[in-house]
Design an enzyme around this catalytic site. Sequence first.
Site, PDB file in Angstrom:
ATOM      1  N   ASP A 158      19.943   6.066  68.617  1.00 54.41           N
ATOM      2  CA  ASP A 158      19.598   5.074  69.763  1.00 54.41           C
ATOM      3  C   ASP A 158      20.845   4.770  70.490  1.00 54.41           C
ATOM      4  OD1 ASP A 158      18.568   3.143  71.150  1.00 54.41           O
ATOM      5  OD2 ASP A 158      18.475   1.556  69.462  1.00 54.41           O
ATOM      6  N   SER A 159      21.103   5.778  71.365  1.00 50.94           N
ATOM      7  CA  SER A 159      22.225   5.656  72.189  1.00 50.94           C
ATOM      8  C   SER A 159      21.725   5.143  73.573  1.00 50.94           C
ATOM      9  CB  SER A 159      22.777   7.049  72.477  1.00 50.94           C
ATOM     10  OG  SER A 159      21.868   7.701  73.253  1.00 50.94           O
ATOM     11  N   THR A 160      22.932   4.620  74.330  1.00 49.27           N
ATOM     12  CA  THR A 160      22.778   4.606  75.555  1.00 49.27           C
ATOM     13  C   THR A 160      22.822   5.870  76.213  1.00 49.27           C
ATOM     14  OG1 THR A 160      25.262   4.530  75.787  1.00 49.27           O
ATOM     15  CG2 THR A 160      24.472   2.416  75.551  1.00 49.27           C
TER      16      THR A 160
END
Length: 283
Positions: A158-160
């Site tokens: 769940d990255s930027t």
Amino acid sequence: MTKMDGWSVEQLHDGYAQAHRMDRVLYDSETDHQRIVVFDSAQFGRVMTLDGVVQVTERDNFIYHEMLTHVPMIAHGTAKRVLIIGGGDGGMAREALRHPVDQVTMVEIDAGVVDFCREYLPGISDGAFDDPRLDLQIADGADFMRDTDGGFDVIIVDSTDPVGPGEVLFTDHFYGHAKRALAPGGILVTQNGVPFLQGDELTGTLRAFQTLFADTYAFVAPVPTYQGGFMAFGWGTDSDARHVDLATVERRITQIDLSGDYYTPEIHKAAFALPGYIKKLIP
Ligand code: AG3
């Protein structure tokens, strides 16, 4: 672009912006890693931005969080150990903990994000941070992945976007370590941006996946504040979990009494039906 006082203007994509009127700014501060702003908006409720890019809103976060957890976890069928990389707002942990897991490990680089979200957006984590099954670690996700003993059934990145602190989470190196950290039959999923505007991101991730996994593909969902149409999620596994049939998906959902506001058995299957312009981005 022209200055819009009192508006939060996201300029993630060249020459194209998204603006939310900030009806009330609750927080605006620099952590060691990035600038966090939390504000109230008329259409999306409370919104958090990191370095000016919308990460989470009260109104539409359910779509993103449900899809990145339930699709791989229901497809897997018996996921007991889940790893979330990033996800400091707690929304991903919230959804993962709706499954009968032994442990959800969440590795967030920025303690500031966790603290601010617990205080200003408590509905996003909705108690996840108090769940004894959550193992929260404040650490660099790439370092964690390199050093972990692994054994995870599902890994959710769940990255930027791949700018700033999130960039390392899009490298071949990181994906290689993630593959090693999966238990047999494990599934890796990643957020890969909005292909209409960020097509290279999906292509890059899936190219790396193809050297690592027997089955690589993408699935999609439209998230209004990740503007530009469908958002794409990467899928990598050595199992054939992508082809689980509808009846099995239905049964697994019923067994754990999971009711999603976006995620349904039909959506599970349909999410892998890719429009041509996205399919073409798969190398
Ligand atoms: N992380 C994904 C943000 C992606 C925004 N990108 C974009 N609009 N292309 C969100 C964190 C929520 N837990």
